[in-house]
Design a protein around this motif. Structure first.
Motif, PDB file in Angstrom:
ATOM      1  N   ILE A  66      48.502  36.733 -30.003  1.00  0.00           N
ATOM      2  CA  ILE A  66      48.507  38.464 -29.912  1.00  0.00           C
ATOM      3  C   ILE A  66      47.471  38.700 -31.055  1.00  0.00           C
ATOM      4  O   ILE A  66      47.804  38.410 -32.105  1.00  0.00           O
ATOM      5  CB  ILE A  66      49.866  39.031 -30.181  1.00  0.00           C
ATOM      6  N   VAL A  67      46.583  39.335 -30.581  1.00  0.00           N
ATOM      7  CA  VAL A  67      45.494  39.861 -31.454  1.00  0.00           C
ATOM      8  C   VAL A  67      45.904  40.888 -32.642  1.00  0.00           C
ATOM      9  O   VAL A  67      46.490  41.965 -32.389  1.00  0.00           O
ATOM     10  CB  VAL A  67      44.079  40.246 -31.052  1.00  0.00           C
ATOM     11  N   LYS A  68      45.650  40.669 -34.013  1.00  0.00           N
ATOM     12  CA  LYS A  68      45.930  41.786 -34.903  1.00  0.00           C
ATOM     13  C   LYS A  68      44.583  42.141 -35.404  1.00  0.00           C
ATOM     14  O   LYS A  68      44.454  43.446 -35.877  1.00  0.00           O
ATOM     15  CB  LYS A  68      46.834  41.247 -36.000  1.00  0.00           C
ATOM     16  N   SER A  69      43.735  41.370 -35.740  1.00  0.00           N
ATOM     17  CA  SER A  69      42.324  42.076 -36.105  1.00  0.00           C
ATOM     18  C   SER A  69      41.101  40.865 -35.710  1.00  0.00           C
ATOM     19  O   SER A  69      41.350  39.779 -35.538  1.00  0.00           O
ATOM     20  CB  SER A  69      42.158  41.911 -37.452  1.00  0.00           C
ATOM     21  N   ILE A  70      39.961  41.545 -35.534  1.00  0.00           N
ATOM     22  CA  ILE A  70      38.842  40.676 -35.154  1.00  0.00           C
ATOM     23  C   ILE A  70      37.552  41.103 -35.878  1.00  0.00           C
ATOM     24  O   ILE A  70      37.432  42.301 -35.966  1.00  0.00           O
ATOM     25  CB  ILE A  70      38.325  40.861 -33.613  1.00  0.00           C
ATOM     26  N   ASP A  71      37.110  40.059 -36.678  1.00  0.00           N
ATOM     27  CA  ASP A  71      36.081  40.295 -37.778  1.00  0.00           C
ATOM     28  C   ASP A  71      34.687  39.334 -37.607  1.00  0.00           C
ATOM     29  O   ASP A  71      35.066  38.132 -37.544  1.00  0.00           O
ATOM     30  CB  ASP A  71      36.624  40.368 -39.006  1.00  0.00           C
ATOM     31  N   PRO A  72      33.489  39.815 -37.528  1.00  0.00           N
ATOM     32  CA  PRO A  72      32.620  38.977 -37.472  1.00  0.00           C
ATOM     33  C   PRO A  72      32.183  38.416 -39.000  1.00  0.00           C
ATOM     34  O   PRO A  72      32.764  38.996 -40.261  1.00  0.00           O
ATOM     35  CB  PRO A  72      31.393  39.826 -37.166  1.00  0.00           C
ATOM     36  N   ASP A  73      31.579  37.322 -38.996  1.00  0.00           N
ATOM     37  CA  ASP A  73      30.863  36.811 -40.449  1.00  0.00           C
ATOM     38  C   ASP A  73      29.905  37.475 -40.734  1.00  0.00           C
ATOM     39  O   ASP A  73      29.292  38.534 -39.946  1.00  0.00           O
ATOM     40  CB  ASP A  73      31.006  35.196 -40.599  1.00  0.00           C
ATOM     41  N   CYS A  74      29.225  37.179 -41.783  1.00  0.00           N
ATOM     42  CA  CYS A  74      28.166  38.057 -42.594  1.00  0.00           C
ATOM     43  C   CYS A  74      27.016  37.603 -41.584  1.00  0.00           C
ATOM     44  O   CYS A  74      26.117  38.717 -41.800  1.00  0.00           O
ATOM     45  CB  CYS A  74      27.943  37.598 -44.018  1.00  0.00           C
ATOM     46  N   ASP A  75      26.854  36.717 -40.727  1.00  0.00           N
ATOM     47  CA  ASP A  75      25.530  36.506 -40.020  1.00  0.00           C
ATOM     48  C   ASP A  75      25.767  37.170 -38.625  1.00  0.00           C
ATOM     49  O   ASP A  75      25.034  36.978 -37.923  1.00  0.00           O
ATOM     50  CB  ASP A  75      24.955  35.007 -39.940  1.00  0.00           C
ATOM     51  N   ASP A  77      27.715  35.778 -36.130  1.00  0.00           N
ATOM     52  CA  ASP A  77      27.465  34.627 -35.312  1.00  0.00           C
ATOM     53  C   ASP A  77      28.713  33.952 -34.997  1.00  0.00           C
ATOM     54  O   ASP A  77      28.844  32.628 -34.713  1.00  0.00           O
ATOM     55  CB  ASP A  77      26.332  33.787 -35.219  1.00  0.00           C
ATOM     56  N   THR A  78      29.846  34.322 -35.965  1.00  0.00           N
ATOM     57  CA  THR A  78      31.110  33.586 -35.857  1.00  0.00           C
ATOM     58  C   THR A  78      32.047  34.854 -36.004  1.00  0.00           C
ATOM     59  O   THR A  78      31.938  35.915 -36.657  1.00  0.00           O
ATOM     60  CB  THR A  78      31.262  32.446 -36.978  1.00  0.00           C
ATOM     61  N   ILE A  79      33.264  34.397 -35.385  1.00  0.00           N
ATOM     62  CA  ILE A  79      34.174  35.369 -35.404  1.00  0.00           C
ATOM     63  C   ILE A  79      35.285  35.048 -35.879  1.00  0.00           C
ATOM     64  O   ILE A  79      35.926  33.758 -35.698  1.00  0.00           O
ATOM     65  CB  ILE A  79      34.765  35.892 -33.760  1.00  0.00           C
ATOM     66  N   LEU A  80      36.199  35.757 -36.611  1.00  0.00           N
ATOM     67  CA  LEU A  80      37.614  35.305 -37.217  1.00  0.00           C
ATOM     68  C   LEU A  80      38.548  36.258 -36.514  1.00  0.00           C
ATOM     69  O   LEU A  80      38.435  37.599 -36.662  1.00  0.00           O
ATOM     70  CB  LEU A  80      37.623  35.579 -38.583  1.00  0.00           C
ATOM     71  N   ILE A  81      39.738  35.737 -35.966  1.00  0.00           N
ATOM     72  CA  ILE A  81      40.520  36.633 -35.268  1.00  0.00           C
ATOM     73  C   ILE A  81      41.913  36.107 -35.872  1.00  0.00           C
ATOM     74  O   ILE A  81      42.448  34.970 -35.893  1.00  0.00           O
ATOM     75  CB  ILE A  81      40.707  36.185 -33.796  1.00  0.00           C
ATOM     76  N   LYS A  82      42.476  37.319 -36.330  1.00  0.00           N
ATOM     77  CA  LYS A  82      43.922  36.984 -36.931  1.00  0.00           C
ATOM     78  C   LYS A  82      45.017  37.328 -35.899  1.00  0.00           C
ATOM     79  O   LYS A  82      44.635  38.476 -35.300  1.00  0.00           O
ATOM     80  CB  LYS A  82      44.088  37.796 -38.208  1.00  0.00           C
ATOM     81  N   VAL A  83      45.708  36.650 -35.802  1.00  0.00           N
ATOM     82  CA  VAL A  83      46.818  36.619 -34.509  1.00  0.00           C
ATOM     83  C   VAL A  83      48.095  36.330 -34.884  1.00  0.00           C
ATOM     84  O   VAL A  83      48.449  35.984 -36.121  1.00  0.00           O
ATOM     85  CB  VAL A  83      46.559  35.503 -33.435  1.00  0.00           C
ATOM     86  N   VAL A  84      49.242  36.781 -34.195  1.00  0.00           N
ATOM     87  CA  VAL A  84      50.291  36.474 -34.234  1.00  0.00           C
ATOM     88  C   VAL A  84      50.652  35.535 -33.030  1.00  0.00           C
ATOM     89  O   VAL A  84      50.568  35.801 -31.812  1.00  0.00           O
ATOM     90  CB  VAL A  84      51.539  37.725 -34.126  1.00  0.00           C
ATOM     91  N   PRO A  85      50.856  34.246 -33.246  1.00  0.00           N
ATOM     92  CA  PRO A  85      51.124  33.123 -32.279  1.00  0.00           C
ATOM     93  C   PRO A  85      52.621  33.628 -31.749  1.00  0.00           C
ATOM     94  O   PRO A  85      53.430  33.613 -32.528  1.00  0.00           O
ATOM     95  CB  PRO A  85      50.988  31.771 -33.079  1.00  0.00           C
ATOM     96  N   GLN A  86      52.731  33.159 -30.489  1.00  0.00           N
ATOM     97  CA  GLN A  86      53.938  33.207 -29.578  1.00  0.00           C
ATOM     98  C   GLN A  86      54.709  32.153 -29.712  1.00  0.00           C
ATOM     99  O   GLN A  86      55.870  32.129 -29.425  1.00  0.00           O
ATOM    100  CB  GLN A  86      53.653  33.641 -28.021  1.00  0.00           C
ATOM    101  N   ASN A  87      54.153  31.040 -30.336  1.00  0.00           N
ATOM    102  CA  ASN A  87      54.737  29.746 -30.262  1.00  0.00           C
ATOM    103  C   ASN A  87      53.628  28.529 -30.983  1.00  0.00           C
ATOM    104  O   ASN A  87      52.972  29.027 -31.527  1.00  0.00           O
ATOM    105  CB  ASN A  87      55.366  29.071 -28.976  1.00  0.00           C
TER     106      ASN A  87
END
Length: 196
Positions: A66-75, A77-87
């Motif tokens: 479950i997505v909490k935030s989506i952020d690109p890196d400085c270039d 060309d990479t994504i960091l997604i913070k989530v709440v895992p269901q299991n």
């Protein structure tokens, strides 16, 4: 948010991180369509290179991210997604694809250090000497530190407040160790409440 999908042939790496603990859970890849679906549905969808199609994590197992935030890196060309895992996240049954447990920060390292000093009966260690004095003394110290924290909370000295809070947390960890309870156990209780 702009992501440069052209740099690497239409796919970008995506790092999945637990929103609560900040533990890295897995790495996947997304194309533009996968990112759009992830944003729309609030659950992480990857582009599976082996299946050559979109793949929503958990579509078969029910272990959605479950997505909490989506952020690109400085270039961008990479994504960091913070989530709440269901299991569990890894197909092996492990919580993370990078191992079962990683440190969640300094407090967890302190918990391990306290446990090691007690288990190894470290001489000249305040931690071990307090532990040796028994449950009554450990509980008394937690009570004393709690009262001192309350007193400092009524004043306006932030440094003293932080020091007393640190003392309380340290002694609380010793008390937990004596009762064979971990911070993770307390976290589970709080997660079940999750209405703070």
């Amino acid at each position: 948010m702009t992501i440069d999908f052209n740099k690497s042939g239409g796919l970008v790496p995506v790092i999945i991180q637990d929103n609560r603990t900040l533990q890295v859970l897995m790495l996947g890849y997304m194309n533009e369509e996968a990112l759009a679906k992830t944003k729309q549905e609030g659950r992480v969808t990857f582009f599976s290179r082996s299946k050559n199609r979109l793949w929503t994590k958990g579509e078969e197992s029910g272990n959605f991210l479950i997505v909490k935030s989506i952020d690109p890196d400085c270039d961008q060309d990479t994504i960091l997604i913070k989530v709440v895992p269901q299991n569990v996240v890894c197909h092996t049954g492990s919580f993370s694809c990078f191992g079962k447990k990683y440190s969640k920060g300094f407090v967890y390292e302190l918990q391990e250090k306290i446990s090691k000093r007690i288990d190894e009966k470290t001489e000249n260690s305040y931690t071990y000497s307090l532990y040796q004095r028994g449950i009554n003394k450990m509980a008394q110290k937690v009570g004393e530190e709690a009262v001192e924290l309350i007193i400092e909370a009524k004043d306006n000295n932030e440094e003293l407040l932080k020091n007393e809070a640190a003392d309380l947390l340290y002694h609380f960890l010793i008390l937990l160790k004596s009762k064979r309870v971990l911070l993770e156990d307390i976290e589970e209780v709080l997660k079940k409440r999750d209405q703070l």
